[in-house]
Design an enzyme around this catalytic site. Structure first.
Site, short mmCIF file in Angstrom:
data_model
loop_
_atom_site.label_atom_id
_atom_site.label_comp_id
_atom_site.label_asym_id
_atom_site.label_seq_id
_atom_site.Cartn_x
_atom_site.Cartn_y
_atom_site.Cartn_z
N PRO A 61 -13.95 2.95 3.35
CA PRO A 61 -13.38 3.46 4.60
C PRO A 61 -12.03 4.16 4.46
O PRO A 61 -11.18 3.74 3.67
CB PRO A 61 -13.23 2.19 5.46
CG PRO A 61 -13.29 1.06 4.52
CD PRO A 61 -14.16 1.50 3.38
N ASN A 62 -11.90 5.21 5.24
CA ASN A 62 -10.68 6.02 5.37
C ASN A 62 -10.42 6.95 4.18
O ASN A 62 -9.49 7.75 4.21
CB ASN A 62 -9.44 5.14 5.63
CG ASN A 62 -9.59 4.33 6.90
OD1 ASN A 62 -9.87 4.89 7.95
ND2 ASN A 62 -9.46 3.03 6.81
N TYR A 67 -1.31 8.37 -1.30
CA TYR A 67 -2.61 8.78 -1.86
C TYR A 67 -2.63 10.21 -2.37
O TYR A 67 -3.66 10.66 -2.88
CB TYR A 67 -3.70 8.59 -0.80
CG TYR A 67 -3.84 7.14 -0.36
CD1 TYR A 67 -4.35 6.19 -1.23
CD2 TYR A 67 -3.45 6.73 0.92
CE1 TYR A 67 -4.46 4.85 -0.85
CE2 TYR A 67 -3.56 5.41 1.32
CZ TYR A 67 -4.07 4.48 0.43
OH TYR A 67 -4.18 3.16 0.80
N ARG A 122 -4.17 11.69 4.67
CA ARG A 122 -3.87 10.27 4.86
C ARG A 122 -2.70 9.84 3.97
O ARG A 122 -2.81 9.86 2.75
CB ARG A 122 -5.10 9.43 4.51
CG ARG A 122 -4.87 7.95 4.55
CD ARG A 122 -6.03 7.17 3.95
NE ARG A 122 -5.77 5.75 4.04
CZ ARG A 122 -6.45 4.81 3.39
NH1 ARG A 122 -7.46 5.14 2.61
NH2 ARG A 122 -6.12 3.54 3.52
N GLU A 162 -14.24 -1.05 -10.62
CA GLU A 162 -13.49 -1.02 -9.35
C GLU A 162 -12.26 -0.16 -9.60
O GLU A 162 -11.53 -0.38 -10.58
CB GLU A 162 -13.06 -2.43 -8.95
CG GLU A 162 -12.17 -2.47 -7.71
CD GLU A 162 -11.59 -3.86 -7.44
OE1 GLU A 162 -12.12 -4.86 -7.98
OE2 GLU A 162 -10.59 -3.94 -6.72
N ARG A 181 2.19 -3.00 -3.36
CA ARG A 181 2.20 -2.72 -1.91
C ARG A 181 2.21 -4.02 -1.11
O ARG A 181 2.62 -5.06 -1.61
CB ARG A 181 1.00 -1.82 -1.59
CG ARG A 181 1.03 -0.51 -2.38
CD ARG A 181 -0.14 0.38 -2.05
NE ARG A 181 -0.15 0.77 -0.65
CZ ARG A 181 -1.21 1.28 -0.03
NH1 ARG A 181 -2.35 1.44 -0.68
NH2 ARG A 181 -1.14 1.62 1.24
N ARG A 185 -2.75 -6.74 0.15
CA ARG A 185 -3.48 -5.91 -0.82
C ARG A 185 -3.48 -6.53 -2.22
O ARG A 185 -4.12 -6.00 -3.14
CB ARG A 185 -2.87 -4.51 -0.91
CG ARG A 185 -2.96 -3.72 0.37
CD ARG A 185 -2.46 -2.30 0.20
NE ARG A 185 -2.06 -1.73 1.47
CZ ARG A 185 -2.89 -1.15 2.35
NH1 ARG A 185 -4.17 -1.05 2.08
NH2 ARG A 185 -2.43 -0.68 3.50
N ASN A 225 -14.48 2.66 -5.23
CA ASN A 225 -13.21 2.42 -4.56
C ASN A 225 -13.56 1.77 -3.22
O ASN A 225 -13.93 2.46 -2.27
CB ASN A 225 -12.43 3.72 -4.33
CG ASN A 225 -11.05 3.44 -3.77
OD1 ASN A 225 -10.81 2.34 -3.25
ND2 ASN A 225 -10.15 4.41 -3.86
N SER A 240 -3.96 4.02 -5.46
CA SER A 240 -2.63 3.41 -5.49
C SER A 240 -2.68 2.14 -6.33
O SER A 240 -3.76 1.71 -6.76
CB SER A 240 -2.16 3.09 -4.07
OG SER A 240 -2.97 2.05 -3.53
N HIS A 256 -10.28 -6.19 0.12
CA HIS A 256 -9.45 -7.36 0.38
C HIS A 256 -10.15 -8.44 1.21
O HIS A 256 -9.62 -9.54 1.32
CB HIS A 256 -8.16 -6.90 1.08
CG HIS A 256 -7.52 -5.74 0.38
ND1 HIS A 256 -7.07 -5.81 -0.93
CD2 HIS A 256 -7.28 -4.45 0.77
CE1 HIS A 256 -6.59 -4.63 -1.30
NE2 HIS A 256 -6.70 -3.78 -0.29
C1 DQA Z 1 -7.10 1.77 -1.96
C2 DQA Z 1 -6.13 0.60 -1.76
C3 DQA Z 1 -6.55 -0.25 -0.58
O1 DQA Z 1 -5.63 -1.30 -0.39
C4 DQA Z 1 -6.58 0.58 0.69
O2 DQA Z 1 -7.06 -0.20 1.76
C5 DQA Z 1 -7.36 1.84 0.55
C6 DQA Z 1 -7.28 2.59 -0.70
C7 DQA Z 1 -6.63 2.75 -3.07
O3 DQA Z 1 -7.46 3.52 -3.54
O4 DQA Z 1 -5.46 2.73 -3.44
O5 DQA Z 1 -8.00 2.31 1.50
O6 DQA Z 1 -8.36 1.25 -2.36
#
Ligand code: DQA
Length: 145
Positions: free
Chosen positions: A10-11, A23, A18, A99, A108, A112, A72, A103, A78
């Site tokens: 997601p996202n 990122y 973003r 995995e 962070r 996380r 990813n 970031s 989490h």
């Molecule tokens: C992420 C790190 C995660 O904590 C975060 O929720 C993401 C991106 C990363 O690629 O750094 O959406 O997986």
């Protein structure tokens, strides 16, 4: 030719706009180009979804087709035990799953710092921007060697 699914949670479809300070400014299309430019000799399929169910379905598909996976899991990292179970099923069947994170989650927020996925992944690469994907790809190429 070995098949590799590069699965994004997601996202990550919003990459480019973003939180660019975290990122970067490149989007998923740029990532796809970078991966293709590697010319790894692997058959690569990059996908993104905001849906937990779809991501789990893709892992079932990867198991079925004996693909390797670069994952990813984004925020699912989490807390998603459902995704963890799908990853565990996949790696227990002898397939490689790396995995990755763009970031470094350990530098962070505290939520996380825990991944429910890492313990059932083959291994983890985090903190190298888009190079995290390329390092995972190189690793899979060597393992399939
Ligand atoms: C992420 C790190 C995660 O904590 C975060 O929720 C993401 C991106 C990363 O690629 O750094 O959406 O997986």
């Amino acid at each position: 030719m070995g098949k590799v699914l590069v699965l994004n949670g997601p996202n990550l479809g919003q990459l480019g706009s973003r939180e660019p300070e975290v990122y970067g400014t490149q989007d998923l299309a740029a990532l796809r180009e970078l991966i293709v430019a590697e010319d790894s000799g692997l058959d690569i399929d990059l996908r993104q979804t905001d849906s937990e169910a779809e991501l789990i379905g893709w892992l079932h598909e990867a198991k079925q087709s004996s693909a390797s996976v670069i994952l990813n899991p984004a925020a699912f990292t989490h807390y998603s035990y459902a995704l963890r179970d799908a990853v565990a099923m996949f790696t227990a069947a002898g397939h490689i799953l790396v995995e990755i994170h763009i970031s470094n989650p350990y530098s962070r927020e505290e939520f996380r710092h825990n991944s429910v996925i890492s313990g059932v992944s083959t291994g983890v690469i985090a903190g190298f921007g888009f190079d995290s994907y390329l390092l995972a790809l190189e690793l899979i190429r060597r393992r399939l060697g």
